[in-house]
Design an enzyme around this catalytic site. Structure first.
Site: not given
Length: 364
Positions: A184-185
């Site tokens: 999710s970065k």
């Protein structure tokens, strides 16, 4: 439903390139420390403007390896914020050192540099700021403090890939920069992955040794190390995504600024940009005394939201042995009022408008 992050849409945009890159690794049968890892490390070093970029198996490992390479251990103290994910302070404990928690700035949510100044003593070995939610910390002041007191500066860049202070990237200012490639970065792979940056060749050599069982030559082990290698498949995926990171971050900023426009006048506090650096909005986090009301309204409309972070580290049982009497009023206040809204590069304007309409309706 509107999710916090939509990884599927991003994958669909890059599907042919990612599928080909993964297939190339499968065809090569070279899965560990192969050509994709080597090339990715050079590409990351070039992008970030650093001499050395050493990949590893996670952002947590990046912090741990950096602390080991810095020679920090039992009896040492590392100053860091309590308003962050546990990995920041967990890594300090891994090496036997003590995290010293200080308060945050009420606007940027980053470490309060005046609190840092007051916490330095003869046991302090390092300062570990977190570029929280993608907003760079006050690196110029922190670097001055480190030079003045002969301290190491270790940047936790897990949420700030691509963020800049002037022309310098986060992760290029300190002795070490520690990144996460969690899916999710802003720049994420499809599993766990991490990176440590450094200017120092000796530190880079130590990091490479530590991530590979303390070994530079097969079956020759110089020290007790770790199995912390980024695999070739993840490296191949990151190589496809890296050329798009500036566009992704530009789009995140577009989403954030649209939120700001539509939330104006609602009474909620929108994210602060201090002008010292470029915020890349890993999270879009608002503050409101009516947080629970807003959360319930969003959830009722199947709109995702999240609290980062509901229990600050100085109030976690895991650190209770060293936090008795620690008082961090700004951290406590922000933790009680913060709420993160969906944000990702592909979030459409219609979804932003729907989210803000629900918030406005909840506060009427």
């Amino acid at each position: 439903m509107i999710p916090m992050v939509d990884l599927k849409t991003q994958y669909q945009h890059l599907k042919s390139d990612i599928d080909a890159a993964v297939q190339g690794v499968l065809d090569s049968t070279h899965f560990i420390l192969g050509p994709n890892v080597q090339t990715l490390e050079q590409e990351l070093a070039d992008y970030l403007g650093v001499q050395h970029a050493i990949t590893c198996s996670s952002g947590t490992d990046a912090l741990h390896l950096a602390l080991r390479a810095a020679g920090i251990g039992p009896g040492d103290e590392v100053i860091t914020p309590a308003f962050t994910f546990i990995a920041t302070a967990e890594a300090i404990r891994y090496v036997g050192a003590t995290p010293v928690f200080v308060d945050i700035d009420p606007h940027s949510f980053n470490i309060d540099v005046e609190q840092v100044r007051g916490a330095i003593n003869d046991k302090t070995r390092a300062i570990m700021p977190v570029h929280l939610f993608g907003q760079p910390a006050d690196l110029d002041t922190l670097k001055q403090l480190c030079r003045q007191h002969d301290l190491m500066l270790l940047e936790d860049c897990a949420q700030s890939f691509g963020a800049r202070v002037g022309v310098q990237q986060t992760g290029a200012a300190g002795d070490f920069g520690c990144f996460s490639f969690f899916p999710s970065k802003n720049l994420g792979c499809y599993g766990d992955g991490g990176l440590v940056t450094t200017r120092d060749a000796a530190h880079a050599a130590m990091l490479r040794n530590l991530r590979n069982h303390g070994s530079d030559m097969r079956y020759h082990h110089d020290r007790i190390g770790y199995n912390s290698r980024l695999d070739e498949i993840q490296a191949a995926i990151l190589r496809v995504k890296l050329p798009h990171i500036d566009d992704y971050n530009f789009s995140r900023r577009r989403v954030a600024h649209r939120y700001n426009e539509l939330l104006a006048g609602t009474g909620v506090s929108t994210p602060f940009e201090d002008g010292l650096g470029t915020h890349v909005f890993h999270q879009y986090t608002i503050l409101s005394d009516q947080r629970d009301v807003i959360m319930k309204a969003l959830q009722a409309e199947q709109i995702a939201c999240a609290i980062y972070y509901p229990i600050p580290l100085h109030r976690q049982k895991a650190f209770a042995d060293t936090t008795a009497g620690v008082n961090l009023p700004v951290t406590d206040s922000v933790a009680a009022r913060c709420l993160s809204l969906p944000i990702y590069p592909e979030l459409p304007d219609a979804s932003i408008e729907r989210i803000t309409q629900v918030i406005r309706g909840a506060l009427d």
